[in-house]
Design an enzyme around this catalytic site. Structure first.
Site, PDB file in Angstrom:
ATOM      1  CD  GLU A 141      -1.693   5.208   5.562  1.00 37.22           C
ATOM      2  OE1 GLU A 141      -1.534   5.408   7.081  1.00 37.22           O
ATOM      3  OE2 GLU A 141      -2.523   5.223   5.275  1.00 37.22           O
ATOM      4  CG  HIS A 189      -1.949   0.907   1.189  1.00 40.79           C
ATOM      5  ND1 HIS A 189      -1.785   2.336   1.590  1.00 40.79           N
ATOM      6  CD2 HIS A 189      -3.342   1.055   0.752  1.00 40.79           C
ATOM      7  CE1 HIS A 189      -2.959   3.120   1.162  1.00 40.79           C
ATOM      8  NE2 HIS A 189      -3.943   2.149   0.656  1.00 40.79           N
ATOM      9  CB  SER A 231      -6.571   0.375   2.372  1.00 35.15           C
ATOM     10  OG  SER A 231      -6.661  -0.326   3.503  1.00 35.15           O
TER      11      SER A 231
END
Length: 306
Positions: free
Chosen positions: A123, A121, A220
């Site tokens: 982030e 991901h 997500s």
């Protein structure tokens, strides 16, 4: 049964506002590294207005405007963009920026950072980049048990902001059992908007046969909401847009719950409600579990414009 709160959170709204104000101030094209938020509808709309999404800041012509997405980037990415002479505008969600700050602090204290999240991901990639030599990504309780660290190792944990709260608590509890010297952030990393949307989904899942979560497959927090609804006992599906809804899901269903991830625009929810109304599910009841009034300011470079 319509969940409230749903759709855009303050961080997503700020990120989109940043791109729109940058368009007004600098004119097209505006370049954005990665998707500004994880929603195909939002991205397509901005592309039609002169925004160009690129996988790397290296793909932005020197001297142009480059917006960094809401998910945050590593210091290496930020430095590379500035070295190329780009006008860098940071749309990182302030709650993600808080996690980056915590990572730097724990690394300076000499702790090994256990970052709870999904390694692929964006982030997590950005947070990992704050202290890559001191950070380990863990996704499950099993990952915690498998860590090659002594029990007395000085460790700290951080979490991706969009995870499911219940699942994360299990992983953190495993860390507490595994390590004697464990520190965490001063407050939960999982953002208020993710928690609120998960709580609202639990509420409607308890009262409906089927839960539909509007959101993109790479979102997500939207995917977590579907998982939360299923854990709560309802059938649940992710719906990227009204056109993805399948009538077969309604077989044997008397009541439907509807929500949307933090990066999904309300216009997609409206479209789904119209489809459901056409199929006989026209009476809408709102289930409100929280009221959100958070507003994040624009970066200094854009203040006083738009």
């Amino acid at each position: 049964m319509l969940a409230e709160p749903r759709s855009f959170c303050a961080g997503v709204r700020r990120a989109i506002d940043i791109v729109e104000v940058a368009l007004e101030r600098f004119g097209a094209p505006i370049y954005v590294r990665k998707q500004i938020v994880h929603n195909e509808h939002v991205v397509s709309d901005l592309e039609a207005r002169g925004v160009r999404f690129v996988d790397s800041a290296d793909m932005v012509p020197p001297g142009e405007v480059c917006v960094l997405s809401a998910h945050g980037v590593s210091p290496e990415v930020r430095q590379g963009a500035e070295e190329r002479g780009l006008t860098v505008i940071d749309a990182t969600c302030p709650l993600v920026a808080k996690v980056h700050q915590e990572s730097r602090r724990f690394a300076e204290d000499g702790r090994t950072i256990l970052l709870v999240g999904h390694a692929e991901h964006e982030e997590v990639e950005g947070t990992f980049g704050e202290a890559p030599e001191r950070t380990l990504v863990v996704s499950t309780v099993e990952d915690v048990h498998a860590l090659d660290l002594p029990r007395d190792a000085p460790v700290a944990f951080l979490t991706q902001t969009t995870l499911a709260l219940d699942e994360t608590e299990e992983i953190i509890e495993a860390m507490r059992e595994r390590f004697d010297d464990l520190l965490g952030p001063g407050s939960d990393d999982i953002c208020y908007a993710s928690q609120n949307r998960q709580n609202a989904v639990k509420a409607i899942a308890a009262r409906t046969d089927l839960v539909l979560v509007v959101g993109s497959e790479n979102s997500s927090n939207s995917v977590r909401m579907v998982e939360v609804a299923r854990t709560a006992g309802a059938a649940a599906h992710l719906v990227p847009g009204p056109e993805h809804f399948q009538e077969s899901w309604l077989v044997g269903v008397e009541s439907v719950g509807v929500s949307a991830g933090a990066s999904a625009p309300e216009v997609l929810v409206d479209g789904l409600l119209r489809r459901l109304a056409d199929l006989g599910y026209g009476r809408v009841e709102v289930e409100r579990t929280a009221t959100e009034n958070v507003v994040f300011q624009l970066p200094a470079l854009l203040k006083g414009t738009g």
